[in-house]
Design a protein around this motif. Structure first.
Motif, short mmCIF file in Angstrom:
data_model
loop_
_atom_site.label_atom_id
_atom_site.label_comp_id
_atom_site.label_asym_id
_atom_site.label_seq_id
_atom_site.Cartn_x
_atom_site.Cartn_y
_atom_site.Cartn_z
N UNK A 45 -1.31 11.85 -5.02
CA UNK A 45 -1.50 11.02 -6.21
C UNK A 45 -2.11 9.68 -5.80
N UNK A 46 -3.18 9.30 -6.49
CA UNK A 46 -3.78 7.98 -6.28
C UNK A 46 -2.73 6.94 -6.66
N UNK A 47 -2.46 5.97 -5.77
CA UNK A 47 -1.42 4.98 -6.09
C UNK A 47 -1.68 4.24 -7.40
N UNK A 69 -7.40 10.13 0.00
CA UNK A 69 -6.35 9.33 -0.64
C UNK A 69 -5.28 8.95 0.37
N UNK A 70 -4.75 7.75 0.19
CA UNK A 70 -3.54 7.34 0.91
C UNK A 70 -2.52 7.01 -0.16
N UNK A 71 -1.58 7.95 -0.35
CA UNK A 71 -0.64 7.82 -1.47
C UNK A 71 0.77 7.48 -1.02
N UNK A 80 -14.22 6.72 -9.74
CA UNK A 80 -13.44 6.41 -10.94
C UNK A 80 -12.02 5.99 -10.63
N UNK A 81 -11.64 6.07 -9.36
CA UNK A 81 -10.24 5.78 -9.05
C UNK A 81 -9.95 4.28 -9.16
N UNK A 102 -4.88 13.80 -14.51
CA UNK A 102 -3.84 14.68 -13.98
C UNK A 102 -3.02 13.96 -12.93
N UNK A 103 -1.91 14.53 -12.57
CA UNK A 103 -0.94 13.89 -11.67
C UNK A 103 -0.57 12.53 -12.24
N UNK A 104 -0.41 12.49 -13.54
CA UNK A 104 0.04 11.29 -14.22
C UNK A 104 0.70 11.74 -15.51
N UNK A 126 -4.18 2.86 -11.52
CA UNK A 126 -3.97 4.03 -12.37
C UNK A 126 -3.65 5.22 -11.48
N UNK A 127 -2.47 5.82 -11.69
CA UNK A 127 -2.13 7.05 -10.97
C UNK A 127 -3.06 8.16 -11.45
N UNK A 128 -3.58 8.94 -10.53
CA UNK A 128 -4.49 10.04 -10.86
C UNK A 128 -4.38 11.11 -9.77
#
Lengths: 428, 428
Positions: free
Chosen positions: A295-297, B282-284, A252-253, B400-402, A241-243
């Motif tokens: 952005x979380x992948x 994060x690693x995006x 929660x990621x 967010x960022x989604x 989930x992108x976040x």
């Protein structure tokens, strides 16, 4: 003297007098290396790309200048015939060849050696006036490296390609085979028509660099290949989930990349521990979406490749890796899709071709070693329709699929000479 | 009545009679969302891209149609002034704003809300005939999301950008800032000239969606922001060795991707365990080279982002992650480079601005909660030159960022109303 006795005498003479022209072979290797050459050495020459198409035109010219009959089939395979201008069951040919496409940032010998040594052998046989019983053909198979589909040209030639499949073949960057072929003037849907008539190939032998360290370290000049590994490629798509990468609490990621990373590390362990020694694995394609640092992948795609000389082991490893992926995504609250991209089964090489290679080594006073091929090769398709085999020469330091891939000049000459004598034996 | 008393009475009247036009605000949000809109909802509108430039033109039109003075500075920042047509120390302004660029596949409120609510407030103040003591300006800062460089426009405005740095700013796909700005008609080398004169800004207040779940879950309509996290972005390049993925023995491979994968998993653990609760990571961005299924990855590049509300913690985590990377590559016989991409230090919001937001909430009968911002914002640059602060409204589900980022219509209206009263208080 009756005609068959006369032929047999001529043949014996040719064995003694025919030899490859090493300097011509080396200069052709250097010439082909210029197509798609990289500034720091090595080459990027993907099938159907502009440098590849230029290389194909050059090769056809060389074939024709060498006095051979040159033609291209509907799968883009290039052929040079000595005593043959097409394939037919009436006059089975002895075939040799390899491919002139490369991986991105690959070396100048992987594939090119087998094609150019084959061309050299046919040119030398023609020049020596040798008259083998069977026609000889050298081939350059399309897209062996599989930018769109591994071993594409030899699959088409051996009748293992259906028209529906070509429509969906796509490179990792999304380019479709149909578009790439159209740009080069080919119709992908007609590629299956490149299938050779049954019985048109008497035998196939392919010279290749080993691409691994076994010959080089053993100090042995030639490998007689007894089998070729099966290769299985699966695209795994992890859906997280992108976040927002700042505001979303860590717990929660649902990070698709971390799932892919965990799978990659554990799949390697699994294959090493449970692959029975001969199995290897690689994840060489990784794409993370949407690909922004903040952005979380939300999605991660990888291509997981596994190889094994044993069909059953390969099947088992594939099942175990799928269970591993399920375990990873379940713990992380995400999901995955697995798409089978390609799969070849391990094949055994023909005893007849192996014997011919061994006889050639003996005649030339060269030692050899029996090895399985840890790489896939067009020979594995040819083995489905004819007696097929391979010989390897050492790769210096075992390096391949990299710009500094190389083999000694003498190793190349020895390989070409063994190929020449193998072809003369097989052609009778 | 003396002039100041008259002004004070007008102001009191304006407080009672001035209010935002909610439907106008909502329709502007919908209109802006069309620039770079994605088929399934959400938006991709990177700074300097064609949809961004179209959105900028639309915004300038809206500013001018609202009776404000509109202008654009050399960093591409867009301004709408009420009683101001430029920045000068002689007439310090009260500034509000945010940004209209988005992350790839982002939502329609991140940034857009603050700009359009600011525009609505100024238009409402003008329409009500309110005459605050200080001029008011609404801003849309360039490239807040950092396709080329995070918080670019506000950094230039606050004098934190030097001309040499702009020459090297590059997007993850390799596009250079200078080229992107040139395409949009700007000269990147002149962006530092956007610096505002010292003393030109009396105060800055930015309305934004929270982008996390804290307000939504607490059921509180407004957050008064007390500090903004520091964000540190580092590009890590793992240098392994490209090799043939079939023939290279597993134990000899120096796989750059597996090193990156191990680092990613362990860096996450490290930040969670040792980040003191408020730190995230994060690693995006992940790129694997040369990117072929049959080549062992020779190089893997990742962008590692870390955030913390505490400057010292952020520094310590950065050192510990560097040691972690060293440990990973040493064990794997490879090496890595680390390139600092950007770094912001956590900042405290101005007590004066916080008090003004709280007073506005009280006046409107709305509850609030004090929160730190887990995202970076332009306000952190403005805090370096003026009294600066922020307020948040809840993000539904904390998303967010989604593409499905959203906030309730009433939450948006409440936020705009609190912003209006905060601006009136700060403008005096």
């Amino acid at each position: 003297m009756d005609p068959s006795a006369r032929k047999s005498r001529l043949y014996s003479v040719s064995l003694v007098t025919t030899s490859v022209n090493a300097s011509r072979l080396h200069s052709r290797i250097a010439a082909l290396a210029r197509f798609g050459a990289l500034p720091g050495g090595g080459v990027t020459r993907s099938c159907w790309s502009p440098p590849y198409e230029a290389a194909r035109a050059w090769l056809l010219d060389e074939i024709r200048s060498a006095g051979l009959h040159g033609w291209v089939d509907l799968a883009g395979n290039v052929f040079g015939g000595l005593g043959a201008a097409a394939f037919s069951a009436a006059t089975p040919v002895v075939l040799t060849g390899s491919h002139i496409d490369t991986v991105p940032e690959g070396g100048i010998l992987d594939g090119a050696l087998g094609v150019l040594a084959g061309l050299e052998c046919l040119q030398a046989i023609r020049a020596a006036g040798a008259a083998p019983r069977r026609p000889l053909v050298v081939s350059a198979w399309s897209d062996e490296e599989g930018r769109y589909a591994s071993l594409f040209g030899s699959r088409a030639f051996c009748g293992r390609l259906d028209a529906a499949a070509t429509a969906t073949m796509t490179a990792v960057d999304g380019e479709r085979l149909v578009d790439a072929m159209a740009r080069a003037g080919f119709d992908a849907h007609r590629a299956p028509e490149a299938r050779a008539p049954d019985g048109a190939v008497h035998a196939y032998v392919e010279l290749h660099i080993e691409q691994g360290p076994r010959l080089d370290e053993a100090g042995v000049p030639i490998a007689v290949v007894d089998s070729i590994v099966g290769v299985r490629r699966t695209r795994l798509i992890f859906h997280g989930q992108a976040d927002h990468a700042g505001t979303t609490p860590m717990e929660r990621r649902r990070d698709a990349f971390l799932a892919a990373a965990e799978y990659a590390l554990k799949a390697r362990e699994l294959v090493v521990e449970r692959g029975g020694g001969g199995s290897v694995t690689n994840i060489g394609v990784v794409q993370v979406h949407p690909g922004a640092s903040n952005i979380v992948p939300g999605r991660a795609e990888i291509v997981h490749e596994m190889r094994s000389p044993d069909a059953e082991t390969l099947e088992r490893l594939a099942r175990e890796c799928e269970a591993l992926a399920t375990d990873v995504v379940d713990r992380r609250g995400i999901r995955f899709d697995a798409v089978r991209m390609s799969q070849t089964t391990p094949v055994a090489c023909s005893p007849k071709v192996r014997a011919a290679v061994e006889a050639a080594c003996k005649r030339l006073g060269l030692g050899w070693k029996t090895l399985y091929s840890a790489a896939g090769h067009d020979a594995q398709n040819l083995a489905l329709i004819a007696d097929a085999g391979m010989l390897f020469i050492p790769s210096r330091g075992g390096k391949s699929h990299r710009v500094d891939e190389t083999s000694d000049a003498e190793a190349i000459e020895r390989g070409a000479s063994v190929l020449l004598h193998t072809l003369l034996t097989l052609a009778g």
